[in-house]
Design a protein around this motif. Structure first.
Motif, PDB file in Angstrom:
ATOM      1  N   GLU A   1       0.804  -1.217   0.000  1.00 26.05           N
ATOM      2  CA  GLU A   1       0.000   0.000   0.000  1.00 26.05           C
ATOM      3  C   GLU A   1       0.841   1.274   0.000  1.00 26.05           C
ATOM      4  O   GLU A   1       0.306   2.370   0.061  1.00 26.05           O
TER       5      GLU A   1
ATOM      6  N   GLU B   1      -3.043  10.606  -3.609  1.00 26.67           N
ATOM      7  CA  GLU B   1      -3.284   9.206  -3.248  1.00 26.67           C
ATOM      8  C   GLU B   1      -4.766   8.893  -3.169  1.00 26.67           C
ATOM      9  O   GLU B   1      -5.212   7.809  -3.558  1.00 26.67           O
ATOM     10  N   ASP B   2      -5.570   9.836  -2.662  1.00 22.26           N
ATOM     11  CA  ASP B   2      -6.986   9.538  -2.477  1.00 22.26           C
ATOM     12  C   ASP B   2      -7.714   9.288  -3.802  1.00 22.26           C
ATOM     13  O   ASP B   2      -8.716   8.575  -3.837  1.00 22.26           O
TER      14      ASP B   2
ATOM     15  N   ALA C   1      -6.895   5.551  -4.538  1.00 22.46           N
ATOM     16  CA  ALA C   1      -7.084   4.602  -3.437  1.00 22.46           C
ATOM     17  C   ALA C   1      -8.057   3.481  -3.786  1.00 22.46           C
ATOM     18  O   ALA C   1      -7.849   2.329  -3.406  1.00 22.46           O
TER      19      ALA C   1
END
Length: 578
Positions: free
Chosen positions: A24, A46-47, A50
Motif C-alpha cells: 500500500e 493518493e486519495d 485509493a
C-alpha cells in the motif's frame, strides 16, 4: 510448546503486516512545469487512486504518479480509436465515448481535480479497450464449458508507457486486433449487412420440396427473399409463381453461401436459411467477431486449422494452404471441444480403446442385447491390466470396470491413422470406418473426436518436410541446400554446388520410397508410431460466418454457440434463432 506456537503466529502476523503495508506504499509526488511542452504536470493525489485497481495504480507508478494524458494528440488518438470500435462490432458507449467527448471539449476550463479524474478515466478506458481487443469482452471459459485455447498474455503497462512517450496511441491499440483474413472478412460482412434495409421477414412455410419449373404462390415470397440477399437481381425476375431458370441459379448461389447442397431444390434446410433476417445475421457476425478476438494471434508457421461448423480442415504451411480435407465432428450432445494444441505423433494402425461415454451409452446397451457385439467389432475385453475376459464371462452390471480394445485394421473405429496432440479432453484426429459420412452435408456425427477424409494423404504431407531424416522431401532438401549455399557465398572462394540429374533422381526415388513406406506400414497392420519433431499446431475452432468473393457466408450453428455468446454480449436472444 504453546509459547513457541504463539511466537510463530506473531511472526506470521508481523510478516503479513509488513507485506501489506509494503503493497500500500504510495510515493507522494509534486507538480512540476514541463519546459518543453510549456505545461504544468500535476501529481495524482493518493486519495484519487485509493479505490482504483492494482493495474491502474501500477500504470501511474510508471509515470511517477503524475498525469498520463497531458498531450492533446494522445487524447484525440484515444477518442478516435474509441469511435472506431463500432468497426469491430463493439459499442463506443461501453468505452465512455460521450463522457470523454464532453470532458475533452471543456478541457481548458476544467479544475485541477476534474482534470485528474478525467486522466484516470482515460487510463481506465485505454486498459479496457486493449483488453477487449486482445482477449475479447468476455472470458470464453465463463461462456462455454469446453474451450481450451492457448493463454494470451498482454503487458498493458509497457504498451501504455511506450505509446504515451512516442505518441503512438492508435498503433498500440490497433496492433492488438486479429489480422487473420477471416476476422477481416467478418468486418467486411458487418459493413455489408449494415447496408441492407431493415427487415422483419414473415416465416416461409412449405410442406413439399420446390423444384425447377414448379408453380406455387410461395415462390413469389422466395424470390423477394433472394433479391433481398442479392442472390437474385431485381431486374432479373418477375414476381410470378414460376420457378424459372434465373431463380434456379439464384437458389443454387444462396445454398452454396449457406453450406447447403447447391442442387436448386428448395427443402427444409434452404427455407430455414431464408427465414433468417438481417438482425439475426448481424448478431451472428458480432458473435463470431468476439470469438476471433479469443483465438491466438499467431497460429504458427505450420498448422492444421479446423472450422467445425464448416466441416473442413486446412493444412497451412508458410501462409499457403497445402491441403483441404472434409471432416466429421462431434454431434451436439457430444460436442468436439474448441482448442489449440501441437501435433505430437502419428499412430498408424492404431488400436482403439473404447472411451467411457461410448461404454456407458453405446457398448453396454448393444453388448447386453447381443454378446456377439464383441466378436463382430473385434473388441477384446480386459479386466485389470492384461487379464482377458471372454464375452460369455462379461458382466454387463460391471461394464464400466472393464477396458475394451479394438484390434487394428481398415475397419477399426479409428481407421488406419490417428493424429495425437496433448489436450484435456482426450480427443484426436483420426481416420474412420464410416467413410460414407463424408458425402453428407451435415457432418456433426461423431462422439467428439474429429474424423478426417483421406487422412493418410494428410499425414504424408505433414511428414513431408519433417526433420525426421527419412521423411525429408526433395523440396525441403533443395531448400536446405539453397540456404547452405547462401551462407557459403559469403566466402570469396565459394564455388556453387548443384545437384546433378543423377542426384535429383536419387533424391526423388528416396522420397517415393519413403511415401510408399507408409503404405507398407499400413498394409502390415502392425501399430507403428512416428514422432512429429517440428512444430505443427492444431487449432479446432468455431466460426459460422465470414465473407468472400461469393458474398456473405453463413453456416449452421451446430452447437448453438452463437446465441449463447450473443446473449452474453448484451444482444436480444430472439435475434439469433434456435
Amino acid at each position: 510448546m504453546k509459547k513457541f506456537c504463539l511466537f510463530v503466529v506473531l511472526l506470521f502476523v508481523v510478516f503479513m503486516s509488513c507485506k501489506n503495508s509494503k503493497k500500500e506504499v504510495f510515493e507522494e509526488s509534486e507538480d512540476y512545469f514541463d519546459t518543453i511542452r510549456k505545461v504544468t504536470i500535476h501529481a495524482i493525489p493518493e486519495d484519487l487512486l485509493a479505490d482504483k485497481s492494482d493495474s491502474i495504480r501500477s500504470y501511474y507508478k510508471l509515470f511517477e504518479n503524475h498525469e498520463i494524458w497531458v498531450d492533446r494528440e494522445n487524447r484525440e488518438d484515444l477518442i478516435s480509436q474509441i469511435e472506431k470500435t463500432k468497426d469491430e462490432g463493439l459499442n463506443p458507449e461501453e468505452y465512455n465515448i460521450n463522457k470523454i467527448f464532453r470532458l475533452e471539449l471543456r478541457m481548458d476550463s476544467l479544475q485541477v481535480e476534474e482534470k485528474l479524474a478525467y486522466d484516470i478515466l482515460l487510463t481506465q478506458t485505454y486498459e479496457k479497450l486493449c483488453n477487449h481487443y486482445y482477449r475479447g469482452k468476455l472470458n470464453p471459459d465463463e461462456v462455454y464449458d469446453n474451450w481450451d485455447l492457448f493463454d494470451k498474455k498482454l503487458s498493458i503497462a509497457k504498451l501504455l508507457k511506450e505509446a504515451i512517450d512516442t505518441k503512438k496511441i492508435a498503433p498500440s491499440i490497433k496492433g492488438l486486433l486479429p489480422t487473420h483474413p477471416i476476422y477481416l472478412s467478418l468486418k467486411g460482412a458487418l459493413v455489408e449487412v449494415d447496408k441492407l434495409p431493415a427487415s422483419k421477414f414473415d416465416s416461409i412455410d412449405i410442406n413439399l420440396k420446390i423444384k425447377f419449373n414448379d408453380n406455387s404462390e410461395v415462390i413469389k415470397k422466395i424470390k423477394q427473399r433472394l433479391v433481398y440477399w442479392k442472390d437474385l437481381k431485381q431486374e432479373d425476375t418477375l414476381y410470378t409463381n414460376k420457378f424459372d431458370a434465373k431463380m434456379l441459379n439464384a437458389v443454387k448461389k444462396f445454398q452454396a453461401r449457406h453450406g447447403l447442397f447447391a442442387d436448386g431444390v428448395i427443402g427444409i434446410g434452404t427455407i430455414k436459411a431464408l427465414n433468417y433476417n438481417k438482425e439475426t445475421r448481424k448478431g451472428q457476425i458480432l458473435a463470431n467477431l468476439e470469438r476471433w478476438r479469443w483465438f491466438s494471434r499467431n497460429l504458427g508457421d505450420q498448422y492444421i486449422l479446423i472450422n467445425l461448423p464448416d466441416y473442413e480442415l486446412d493444412y497451412v504451411k508458410d501462409k499457403d494452404t497445402i491441403a483441404t480435407h472434409k471432416i466429421v465432428c462431434g454431434r451436439p450432445e457430444r460436442m468436439t471441444p474448441i482448442l489449440s494444441s501441437k501435433l505430437s505423433n502419428f499412430v498408424f494402425n492404431p488400436t482403439w480403446t473404447v472411451p467411457p461415454t461410448i461404454i456407458k451409452e453405446d457398448l453396454t446397451v448393444e453388448a447386453t442385447a447381443n454378446r456377439n457385439y464383441f466378436t463382430r467389432n473385434r473388441i477384446t475385453i480386459y479386466k485389470g491390466t492384461n487379464t482377458v475376459v471372454s464375452p460369455s464371462e462379461w458382466n454387463p452390471e460391471k461394464a464400466e470396470s472393464y477396458r475394451y480394445v479394438q484390434t487394428p485394421g481398415y475397419n477399426n473405429s479409428l481407421g488406419v491413422v490417428k493424429f495425437n496432440f496433448p489436450n484435456h479432453h482426450s480427443v484426436y484426429l483420426h481416420d474412420t470406418n464410416h467413410r460414407d459420412y463424408f458425402e453428407y452435408k451435415y457432418r456433426a456425427l461423431s462422439s467428439g473426436c474429429v474424423r478426417v477424409e483421406n487422412p493418410v494423404s494428410l499425414a504424408k504431407k505433414v511428414l513431408d518436410g519433417q526433420d525426421n531424416g527419412r521423411w525429408k522431401s526433395l523440396e525441403v532438401i533443395r531448400k536446405e541446400r539453397a540456404e547452405k549455399e547462401a551462407k557459403l557465398k559469403l566466402n570469396k572462394n565459394y564455388k556453387p554446388v548443384k545437384l546433378s540429374p543423377e542426384e535429383l533422381e536419387a533424391k526423388q526415388k528416396m522420397l517415393t520410397e519413403e511415401q510408399d513406406a507408409i503404405d507398407k506400414i499400413i498394409a502390415a497392420k502392425e501399430t507403428y508410431y512416428i514422432k512429429v519433431k517440428q512444430p505443427i499446431y492444431i487449432h479446432q475452432l468455431y466460426w459460422t460466418s465470414w465473407s468472400d468473393k461469393n458474398g456473405l457466408q453463413f453456416r449452421d450453428d451446430i452447437y448453438n454457440l452463437d446465441k449463447i455468446l450473443y446473449n452474453k454480449l448484451g444482444g436480444i436472444g430472439d435475434n439469433i434463432n434456435d
